[in-house]
Each structure stands twice: as structure tokens, then as C-alpha cells.
Write a protein that holds these residues in place. Structure first.
Motif, PDB file in Angstrom:
ATOM      1  N   TRP A  51       0.807  -1.200   0.000  1.00 26.53           N
ATOM      2  CA  TRP A  51       0.000   0.000   0.000  1.00 26.53           C
ATOM      3  C   TRP A  51       0.854   1.269   0.000  1.00 26.53           C
ATOM      4  N   SER A  52       2.079   1.086   0.409  1.00 26.45           N
ATOM      5  CA  SER A  52       2.958   2.259   0.442  1.00 26.45           C
ATOM      6  C   SER A  52       3.215   2.804  -0.962  1.00 26.45           C
ATOM      7  N   ASP A  53       3.122   1.955  -1.983  1.00 23.46           N
ATOM      8  CA  ASP A  53       3.282   2.428  -3.357  1.00 23.46           C
ATOM      9  C   ASP A  53       2.160   3.388  -3.743  1.00 23.46           C
ATOM     10  N   TYR A  54       0.953   3.087  -3.294  1.00 19.56           N
ATOM     11  CA  TYR A  54      -0.184   3.979  -3.558  1.00 19.56           C
ATOM     12  C   TYR A  54       0.055   5.336  -2.916  1.00 19.56           C
ATOM     13  N   VAL A  55       0.447   5.323  -1.659  1.00 17.64           N
ATOM     14  CA  VAL A  55       0.667   6.569  -0.926  1.00 17.64           C
ATOM     15  C   VAL A  55       1.801   7.365  -1.567  1.00 17.64           C
ATOM     16  N   SER A  56       2.851   6.666  -1.961  1.00 18.06           N
ATOM     17  CA  SER A  56       3.994   7.327  -2.603  1.00 18.06           C
ATOM     18  C   SER A  56       3.579   7.965  -3.929  1.00 18.06           C
TER      19      SER A  56
ATOM     20  N   LEU B 258      -3.345  26.350 -14.289  1.00 18.06           N
ATOM     21  CA  LEU B 258      -3.575  24.950 -14.646  1.00 18.06           C
ATOM     22  C   LEU B 258      -5.023  24.531 -14.435  1.00 18.06           C
ATOM     23  N   SER B 259      -5.913  25.213 -15.109  1.00 21.90           N
ATOM     24  CA  SER B 259      -7.323  24.858 -14.982  1.00 21.90           C
ATOM     25  C   SER B 259      -7.648  23.588 -15.760  1.00 21.90           C
ATOM     26  N   VAL B 260      -6.729  23.139 -16.606  1.00 24.47           N
ATOM     27  CA  VAL B 260      -6.931  21.916 -17.365  1.00 24.47           C
ATOM     28  C   VAL B 260      -6.013  20.847 -16.787  1.00 24.47           C
ATOM     29  N   ILE B 261      -6.598  19.731 -16.397  1.00 18.13           N
ATOM     30  CA  ILE B 261      -5.832  18.606 -15.865  1.00 18.13           C
ATOM     31  C   ILE B 261      -5.615  17.618 -17.005  1.00 18.13           C
ATOM     32  N   PRO B 262      -4.366  17.325 -17.365  1.00 17.66           N
ATOM     33  CA  PRO B 262      -4.121  16.345 -18.434  1.00 17.66           C
ATOM     34  C   PRO B 262      -4.617  14.955 -18.026  1.00 17.66           C
ATOM     35  N   GLU B 263      -5.166  14.227 -18.976  1.00 17.01           N
ATOM     36  CA  GLU B 263      -5.666  12.861 -18.737  1.00 17.01           C
ATOM     37  C   GLU B 263      -6.628  12.809 -17.549  1.00 17.01           C
ATOM     38  N   LYS B 264      -7.546  13.762 -17.495  1.00 16.86           N
ATOM     39  CA  LYS B 264      -8.402  13.874 -16.317  1.00 16.86           C
ATOM     40  C   LYS B 264      -9.329  12.674 -16.135  1.00 16.86           C
ATOM     41  N   ALA B 265      -9.769  12.032 -17.199  1.00 16.70           N
ATOM     42  CA  ALA B 265     -10.640  10.863 -17.052  1.00 16.70           C
ATOM     43  C   ALA B 265      -9.893   9.708 -16.388  1.00 16.70           C
ATOM     44  N   LEU B 266      -8.676   9.484 -16.824  1.00 16.22           N
ATOM     45  CA  LEU B 266      -7.872   8.419 -16.223  1.00 16.22           C
ATOM     46  C   LEU B 266      -7.516   8.759 -14.780  1.00 16.22           C
ATOM     47  N   LEU B 267      -7.138   9.991 -14.532  1.00 12.21           N
ATOM     48  CA  LEU B 267      -6.798  10.416 -13.181  1.00 12.21           C
ATOM     49  C   LEU B 267      -7.998  10.300 -12.241  1.00 12.21           C
ATOM     50  N   ALA B 268      -9.161  10.713 -12.699  1.00 15.16           N
ATOM     51  CA  ALA B 268     -10.370  10.622 -11.871  1.00 15.16           C
ATOM     52  C   ALA B 268     -10.706   9.160 -11.564  1.00 15.16           C
ATOM     53  N   ARG B 269     -10.537   8.284 -12.543  1.00 14.68           N
ATOM     54  CA  ARG B 269     -10.821   6.869 -12.315  1.00 14.68           C
ATOM     55  C   ARG B 269      -9.865   6.269 -11.293  1.00 14.68           C
ATOM     56  N   ARG B 270      -8.579   6.583 -11.424  1.00 12.98           N
ATOM     57  CA  ARG B 270      -7.594   6.041 -10.480  1.00 12.98           C
ATOM     58  C   ARG B 270      -7.791   6.605  -9.071  1.00 12.98           C
ATOM     59  N   LEU B 271      -8.133   7.868  -8.976  1.00 15.90           N
ATOM     60  CA  LEU B 271      -8.385   8.445  -7.652  1.00 15.90           C
ATOM     61  C   LEU B 271      -9.617   7.819  -7.006  1.00 15.90           C
ATOM     62  N   SER B 272     -10.647   7.566  -7.800  1.00 18.12           N
ATOM     63  CA  SER B 272     -11.830   6.937  -7.226  1.00 18.12           C
ATOM     64  C   SER B 272     -11.524   5.513  -6.776  1.00 18.12           C
ATOM     65  N   GLN B 273     -10.622   4.838  -7.453  1.00 16.34           N
ATOM     66  CA  GLN B 273     -10.220   3.501  -7.027  1.00 16.34           C
ATOM     67  C   GLN B 273      -9.450   3.546  -5.710  1.00 16.34           C
ATOM     68  N   CYS B 274      -8.800   4.648  -5.441  1.00 18.09           N
ATOM     69  CA  CYS B 274      -8.048   4.799  -4.187  1.00 18.09           C
ATOM     70  C   CYS B 274      -8.968   5.012  -2.983  1.00 18.09           C
ATOM     71  N   THR B 275     -10.244   5.222  -3.229  1.00 16.24           N
ATOM     72  CA  THR B 275     -11.187   5.363  -2.117  1.00 16.24           C
ATOM     73  C   THR B 275     -11.920   4.056  -1.817  1.00 16.24           C
ATOM     74  N   ASN B 276     -11.463   2.972  -2.403  1.00 17.56           N
ATOM     75  CA  ASN B 276     -12.046   1.652  -2.155  1.00 17.56           C
ATOM     76  C   ASN B 276     -11.959   1.324  -0.667  1.00 17.56           C
ATOM     77  N   PRO B 277     -13.034   0.844  -0.063  1.00 19.28           N
ATOM     78  CA  PRO B 277     -13.043   0.579   1.382  1.00 19.28           C
ATOM     79  C   PRO B 277     -12.029  -0.474   1.849  1.00 19.28           C
ATOM     80  N   ILE B 278     -11.552  -1.320   0.958  1.00 17.54           N
ATOM     81  CA  ILE B 278     -10.602  -2.348   1.404  1.00 17.54           C
ATOM     82  C   ILE B 278      -9.184  -1.813   1.542  1.00 17.54           C
ATOM     83  N   LEU B 279      -8.945  -0.619   1.025  1.00 16.87           N
ATOM     84  CA  LEU B 279      -7.619  -0.017   1.134  1.00 16.87           C
ATOM     85  C   LEU B 279      -7.447   0.638   2.503  1.00 16.87           C
TER      86      LEU B 279
END
Length: 84
Positions: free
Chosen positions: A1-6, A29-50
Motif C-alpha cells: 500500500w505504500s506504493d499507492y501513498v507514494s 492549470l485549470s486543465v488537468i491532463p488525462e483527467k478521465a484516467l486520473l479521476a478513475r484512479r483516484l476513485s479507485q483509491c477510495t475503495n473501502p478495502i484499502l
């Protein structure tokens, strides 16, 4: 899990760099590059098992991103960023 935090810590540092904060260069920087991918990965980081440390860093990243993009862009991309 430390890789996620890093990885999330590195993302936050990149978004907080001085060149992204200079509004005379790129408009805060009002435009975030690759925002769809970034949003998906961030939402995965809120998984309750983490662990809670990953959740905290993900929330910190959301805070930095949402502050960076501003109200207008957030209104346009609300469905994208609200998944997490």
C-alpha cells in the motif's frame, strides 16, 4: 500500500509545483491532463478495502485538483470528479 501513498504524494507535489501556480504562464492549470484516467484512479483509491492512509492521500489529491480547476471547470466535469 505504500506504493499507492507514494504515487499520490508525487501527484500532489507535481500539482503544487511553482510553474503550475504561476497564473501569468498557464492560467493556474485549470486543465488537468488525462483527467478521465486520473479521476478513475483516484476513485479507485477510495475503495473501502484499502488502508486509511491511501484514502487520506486520495482526498488530499482531490482537494488540490479541485482547488486548481476552479468552480467553472468543476461544474463542467462534476460527473467525472464526483465518482470518488
Amino acid at each position: 500500500w505504500s506504493d499507492y501513498v507514494s504515487a499520490l504524494s508525487k501527484l500532489i507535489k507535481v500539482l503544487q509545483r511553482a510553474e503550475y501556480n504561476d497564473t501569468t504562464k498557464i492560467g493556474s492549470l485549470s486543465v488537468i491532463p488525462e483527467k478521465a484516467l486520473l479521476a478513475r484512479r483516484l476513485s479507485q483509491c477510495t475503495n473501502p478495502i484499502l488502508p486509511s492512509g491511501v484514502h487520506r492521500k486520495a482526498l488530499d489529491a482531490y482537494r488540490v485538483i479541485l482547488a486548481r480547476i476552479g468552480h467553472h471547470q468543476l461544474a463542467q466535469d462534476l460527473a467525472l470528479w464526483s465518482a470518488g
